[in-house]
Scaffold this motif. Sequence first.
Motif, PDB file in Angstrom:
ATOM      1  N   LEU A  19      36.779  -6.847  10.008  1.00 48.82           N
ATOM      2  CA  LEU A  19      37.668  -5.955  10.398  1.00 48.82           C
ATOM      3  C   LEU A  19      36.949  -4.734  11.004  1.00 48.82           C
ATOM      4  CD1 LEU A  19      40.712  -6.249   8.733  1.00 48.82           C
ATOM      5  CD2 LEU A  19      40.316  -8.110  10.797  1.00 48.82           C
ATOM      6  N   SER A  20      35.952  -4.691  10.953  1.00 43.16           N
ATOM      7  CA  SER A  20      35.371  -3.443  10.858  1.00 43.16           C
ATOM      8  C   SER A  20      35.203  -2.728  12.957  1.00 43.16           C
ATOM      9  CB  SER A  20      33.652  -3.228  11.235  1.00 43.16           C
ATOM     10  OG  SER A  20      32.746  -3.312   9.229  1.00 43.16           O
ATOM     11  N   GLU A  21      36.007  -1.643  12.615  1.00 45.09           N
ATOM     12  CA  GLU A  21      35.918  -0.657  14.057  1.00 45.09           C
ATOM     13  C   GLU A  21      34.914   0.008  14.605  1.00 45.09           C
ATOM     14  OE1 GLU A  21      36.031   2.928  13.324  1.00 45.09           O
ATOM     15  OE2 GLU A  21      35.352   1.483  11.796  1.00 45.09           O
ATOM     16  N   HIS A  22      35.194   0.835  14.796  1.00 43.69           N
ATOM     17  CA  HIS A  22      33.641   1.800  16.027  1.00 43.69           C
ATOM     18  C   HIS A  22      32.784   2.221  15.483  1.00 43.69           C
ATOM     19  CE1 HIS A  22      31.671   3.522  19.099  1.00 43.69           C
ATOM     20  NE2 HIS A  22      31.587   3.958  18.671  1.00 43.69           N
ATOM     21  N   VAL A  23      33.982   3.263  14.033  1.00 40.76           N
ATOM     22  CA  VAL A  23      32.223   3.806  13.330  1.00 40.76           C
ATOM     23  C   VAL A  23      31.811   2.618  12.098  1.00 40.76           C
ATOM     24  CG1 VAL A  23      31.999   5.598  11.574  1.00 40.76           C
ATOM     25  CG2 VAL A  23      34.302   5.919  13.517  1.00 40.76           C
ATOM     26  N   ALA A  24      32.558   1.982  11.838  1.00 35.05           N
ATOM     27  CA  ALA A  24      32.225   0.824  10.133  1.00 35.05           C
ATOM     28  C   ALA A  24      30.944   0.150  11.106  1.00 35.05           C
ATOM     29  CB  ALA A  24      33.083   0.136   9.763  1.00 35.05           C
ATOM     30  N   VAL A  25      30.696  -0.545  11.892  1.00 37.12           N
ATOM     31  CA  VAL A  25      29.832  -1.060  12.955  1.00 37.12           C
ATOM     32  C   VAL A  25      28.474  -0.594  12.967  1.00 37.12           C
ATOM     33  CG1 VAL A  25      30.920  -2.806  13.811  1.00 37.12           C
ATOM     34  CG2 VAL A  25      30.157  -1.140  15.559  1.00 37.12           C
ATOM     35  N   GLY A  26      28.965   1.202  12.816  1.00 41.43           N
ATOM     36  CA  GLY A  26      27.150   1.292  12.940  1.00 41.43           C
ATOM     37  C   GLY A  26      26.937   1.984  11.423  1.00 41.43           C
ATOM     38  N   LEU A  27      27.943   2.192  11.033  1.00 43.80           N
ATOM     39  CA  LEU A  27      27.346   2.917   9.598  1.00 43.80           C
ATOM     40  C   LEU A  27      27.363   1.586   8.732  1.00 43.80           C
ATOM     41  CD1 LEU A  27      28.108   5.491  11.432  1.00 43.80           C
ATOM     42  CD2 LEU A  27      28.853   5.974  10.156  1.00 43.80           C
ATOM     43  N   LEU A  28      28.191   1.206   8.078  1.00 40.65           N
ATOM     44  CA  LEU A  28      27.523   0.411   7.185  1.00 40.65           C
ATOM     45  C   LEU A  28      28.260  -1.533   7.373  1.00 40.65           C
ATOM     46  CD1 LEU A  28      31.080  -0.303   6.254  1.00 40.65           C
ATOM     47  CD2 LEU A  28      31.005   2.107   5.523  1.00 40.65           C
ATOM     48  N   ASP A  29      27.760  -1.313   7.929  1.00 43.88           N
ATOM     49  CA  ASP A  29      28.538  -3.505   8.324  1.00 43.88           C
ATOM     50  C   ASP A  29      26.916  -3.724   8.137  1.00 43.88           C
ATOM     51  OD1 ASP A  29      29.112  -5.555   9.418  1.00 43.88           O
ATOM     52  OD2 ASP A  29      30.853  -4.915   9.957  1.00 43.88           O
ATOM     53  N   ARG A  30      26.485  -4.623   7.431  1.00 44.48           N
ATOM     54  CA  ARG A  30      25.365  -5.568   6.502  1.00 44.48           C
ATOM     55  C   ARG A  30      25.669  -6.971   7.697  1.00 44.48           C
ATOM     56  NH1 ARG A  30      22.507  -3.998   2.484  1.00 44.48           N
ATOM     57  NH2 ARG A  30      21.805  -5.716   2.002  1.00 44.48           N
ATOM     58  N   CYS A  43      29.324 -14.376   7.194  1.00 39.80           N
ATOM     59  CA  CYS A  43      29.575 -13.535   6.958  1.00 39.80           C
ATOM     60  C   CYS A  43      29.320 -13.665   5.277  1.00 39.80           C
ATOM     61  CB  CYS A  43      31.518 -13.965   6.297  1.00 39.80           C
ATOM     62  SG  CYS A  43      32.515 -14.250   7.571  1.00 39.80           S
ATOM     63  N   ALA A  44      28.108 -14.492   5.135  1.00 40.10           N
ATOM     64  CA  ALA A  44      27.730 -14.316   4.270  1.00 40.10           C
ATOM     65  C   ALA A  44      27.150 -13.437   4.425  1.00 40.10           C
ATOM     66  CB  ALA A  44      27.239 -15.952   3.687  1.00 40.10           C
ATOM     67  N   SER A  45      26.364 -13.105   5.344  1.00 45.12           N
ATOM     68  CA  SER A  45      25.405 -11.813   5.622  1.00 45.12           C
ATOM     69  C   SER A  45      25.206 -10.917   5.025  1.00 45.12           C
ATOM     70  CB  SER A  45      25.022 -11.744   7.315  1.00 45.12           C
ATOM     71  OG  SER A  45      24.624 -12.896   7.787  1.00 45.12           O
ATOM     72  N   ALA A  46      26.528 -10.056   4.911  1.00 48.00           N
ATOM     73  CA  ALA A  46      27.263  -9.382   4.179  1.00 48.00           C
ATOM     74  C   ALA A  46      26.105  -9.137   2.850  1.00 48.00           C
ATOM     75  CB  ALA A  46      28.600  -9.026   4.042  1.00 48.00           C
ATOM     76  N   PHE A  47      25.998  -9.992   2.017  1.00 48.00           N
ATOM     77  CA  PHE A  47      25.385  -9.465   0.961  1.00 48.00           C
ATOM     78  C   PHE A  47      23.702 -10.138   0.639  1.00 48.00           C
ATOM     79  CE2 PHE A  47      29.356 -11.820   0.693  1.00 48.00           C
ATOM     80  CZ  PHE A  47      30.227 -10.443   0.457  1.00 48.00           C
ATOM     81  N   ASP A  48      22.886  -9.716   2.170  1.00 42.40           N
ATOM     82  CA  ASP A  48      21.652 -10.439   1.785  1.00 42.40           C
ATOM     83  C   ASP A  48      21.121  -8.910   1.969  1.00 42.40           C
ATOM     84  OD1 ASP A  48      21.737 -12.473   3.552  1.00 42.40           O
ATOM     85  OD2 ASP A  48      21.686 -12.228   5.701  1.00 42.40           O
TER      86      ASP A  48
END
Length: 286
Positions: free
Chosen positions: A250-261, A281-286
């Motif tokens: 559900l990341s929006e404009h700011v989150a995609v650049g700052l913290l979305d792994r 979705c599992a890439s969030a834990f890489d």
Amino acid sequence: MLPWKRALRPLAALLLTAAVATVPATAAQAAGAPSSGWNDYSCKPSAAHPRPVVLVHGTLGNSVDNWLGLAPYLKVRGYCVFSLDYGQLQGVPFFHGLGPVEKSAAQLRDFVDQVLAATGAAETDVVGHSQGGMMPRWYLRFLGGAAKVNALVGIAPTNHGTDLNGFTRLLPYFPGAADLLKQSTPALADQVTGSDFLDRLNAGGDTVPGVRYTVIATQYDEVVTPWRSQYLSGPGVRNVLLQDLCPVDLSEHVAVGLLDRIVFHEVANALDPGRATPTTCASAFD
């Protein structure tokens, strides 16, 4: 969210920008804070990653805060990583990316030359968030950047401007508002859909030969709207919707650049397509 609250969000963003222009220098942290291992001019690119990566922050961002997530992510994977500050306004030391986009592109040109001279590399890869994903295209097209950039990765870039959910269409109804916007924060005016700057940038096509382009967008972007305007057309382009990679993201404009792994993983794929692995979705834990 109630409709009137949704309508007020773009107005709040614009008011925040106006407030930024009045922040005294002593009230803001200097953007030259330690960058946790990147901007190391002794770094020499490896055979695995032969091109240094230049990170280009977005509007109201800076060379440190915008990249506290992605820069270490790339650094630990063996990249030489660099980031610059651009688009500074006098008296505003922390919130950058507000000056004319053409002048910011010239700052990027000079920074890339500095990085290439220090690292000995022939080319660099550029990754930018928001304005930082669009502004390098001026450098590529008009300032000789195509000979020095292998790939441009735009995270939620303002490639064809934004209407801020329709809010910018109200500007003509407020005499002098558009002129005030251009005078006080030129980069914001340059990024409004239909601006003279964007018409010149996109005339004749979105791309230049010899550069690979990747755009990573989110359908929940509330700043660069409509979100499909971020996409590019032309040879060497790959447009990616984050929710096609992970439908529950559900990341929006700011989150995609700052913290979305998940986004970070796809950035790494774009930088090294020969070693790319599926982004899920599992890439969030890489």
